[in-house]
Design a protein around this motif. Structure first.
Motif, PDB file in Angstrom:
ATOM      1  N   ASN A 166       0.879  -1.271   0.175  1.00  0.00           N
ATOM      2  CA  ASN A 166      -0.201   0.045   0.021  1.00  0.00           C
ATOM      3  C   ASN A 166       0.821   1.416  -0.299  1.00  0.00           C
ATOM      4  N   ALA A 167       2.032   1.154   0.781  1.00  0.00           N
ATOM      5  CA  ALA A 167       2.966   2.567   0.832  1.00  0.00           C
ATOM      6  C   ALA A 167       3.371   2.511  -0.490  1.00  0.00           C
ATOM      7  N   CYS A 168       3.994   1.478  -1.301  1.00  0.00           N
ATOM      8  CA  CYS A 168       4.390   1.443  -2.448  1.00  0.00           C
ATOM      9  C   CYS A 168       3.377   2.345  -3.656  1.00  0.00           C
ATOM     10  N   THR A 169       2.217   1.829  -3.373  1.00  0.00           N
ATOM     11  CA  THR A 169       1.345   2.181  -4.457  1.00  0.00           C
ATOM     12  C   THR A 169       0.688   3.948  -4.048  1.00  0.00           C
ATOM     13  N   MET A 170       0.844   4.144  -2.997  1.00  0.00           N
ATOM     14  CA  MET A 170       0.594   5.768  -2.671  1.00  0.00           C
ATOM     15  C   MET A 170       1.517   6.542  -3.050  1.00  0.00           C
ATOM     16  N   LEU A 171       3.016   6.045  -2.866  1.00  0.00           N
ATOM     17  CA  LEU A 171       3.943   6.478  -3.231  1.00  0.00           C
ATOM     18  C   LEU A 171       4.025   6.964  -4.979  1.00  0.00           C
ATOM     19  N   VAL A 172       3.673   5.768  -5.529  1.00  0.00           N
ATOM     20  CA  VAL A 172       3.697   5.864  -6.966  1.00  0.00           C
ATOM     21  C   VAL A 172       2.579   6.803  -7.527  1.00  0.00           C
ATOM     22  N   ARG A 173       1.471   6.615  -7.112  1.00  0.00           N
ATOM     23  CA  ARG A 173       0.276   7.447  -7.566  1.00  0.00           C
ATOM     24  C   ARG A 173       0.554   9.000  -7.251  1.00  0.00           C
ATOM     25  N   GLY A 174       1.355   9.172  -6.043  1.00  0.00           N
ATOM     26  CA  GLY A 174       1.618  10.603  -5.742  1.00  0.00           C
ATOM     27  C   GLY A 174       2.786  11.191  -6.549  1.00  0.00           C
ATOM     28  N   LYS A 175       3.810  10.458  -6.950  1.00  0.00           N
ATOM     29  CA  LYS A 175       5.142  10.755  -7.449  1.00  0.00           C
ATOM     30  C   LYS A 175       5.322  10.512  -8.904  1.00  0.00           C
ATOM     31  N   VAL A 176       4.886   9.400  -9.331  1.00  0.00           N
ATOM     32  CA  VAL A 176       5.161   9.112 -10.954  1.00  0.00           C
ATOM     33  C   VAL A 176       3.967   9.259 -11.781  1.00  0.00           C
ATOM     34  N   ASP A 177       4.239   9.834 -12.972  1.00  0.00           N
ATOM     35  CA  ASP A 177       3.169  10.455 -13.747  1.00  0.00           C
ATOM     36  C   ASP A 177       2.649   9.230 -14.508  1.00  0.00           C
ATOM     37  N   PHE A 178       1.330   8.798 -14.158  1.00  0.00           N
ATOM     38  CA  PHE A 178       0.585   7.577 -14.667  1.00  0.00           C
ATOM     39  C   PHE A 178       0.628   7.237 -16.184  1.00  0.00           C
ATOM     40  N   ARG A 179       1.071   8.572 -16.931  1.00  0.00           N
ATOM     41  CA  ARG A 179       1.076   8.394 -18.299  1.00  0.00           C
ATOM     42  C   ARG A 179       2.252   7.717 -18.890  1.00  0.00           C
TER      43      ARG A 179
END
Length: 164
Positions: free
Chosen positions: A25-38
């Protein structure tokens, strides 16, 4: 700090079971917050961002001293890569294919970024690729449902059940 989590010297996770889902869950939230989903390929994520993600994970989790830091980093970043793939898949399935908008559920997505994401996923080659892999997935007669703890934890559970 959440808890202790790590990868032993041969690459297998050693963990308190409760921490696995917190880690995911922590990895998921970090990715959603910091990595461009495109971004369509994890390898195209800049190494500075990889380093940032790794430092944030280290800040949130305490690793045992007997673990290999490079393996821990690799495992953490591969978990982040999976989180990005799952998020893109969810956006495509739930919103693009249904012609709906994600802004209510995901307030951090801007209209401009969303339009670019939709353009990419509605291109003919992207739709052909999606169809190809959808047909391939349908051939799997026994899809797994292991949850966030994955195969390693289930394997331990199955061994205990066999002994009983």
């Amino acid at each position: 700090m959440f808890a202790i989590y790590g990868v032993n010297k041969i690459g297998e996770p050693h963990e308190p079971i409760l921490v696995i889902s917190m880690f995911s869950n922590a990895c998921t939230m970090l990715v959603r917050g910091k990595v461009d989903f495109r971004i369509q390929e994890w390898k195209k994520v800049h190494s500075l961002l990889w380093n940032y993600l790794w430092e944030e994970i280290k800040r949130r989790f305490t690793y045992p001293l007997d673990t290999n830091e490079e393996l821990n980093r690799s495992y953490a970043l591969s978990t982040c890569a999976k989180a990005l793939r799952q998020f893109r898949w969810k956006l495509n399935q739930k919103y693009v294919k249904k012609g709906e908008m994600p802004f209510k559920e995901y307030g951090f997505i801007t209209q401009e970024r969303w339009d670019q994401f939709v353009r990419y996923h509605t291109r003919e080659d992207a739709m052909d690729k999606s169809e190809k892999f959808s047909l391939l997935a349908k051939r799997n007669l026994y899809p797994h449902h292991l949850g966030s703890t994955g195969y390693v934890v289930k394997k331990k559970k199955w061994r205990m059940e066999e002994r009983e």
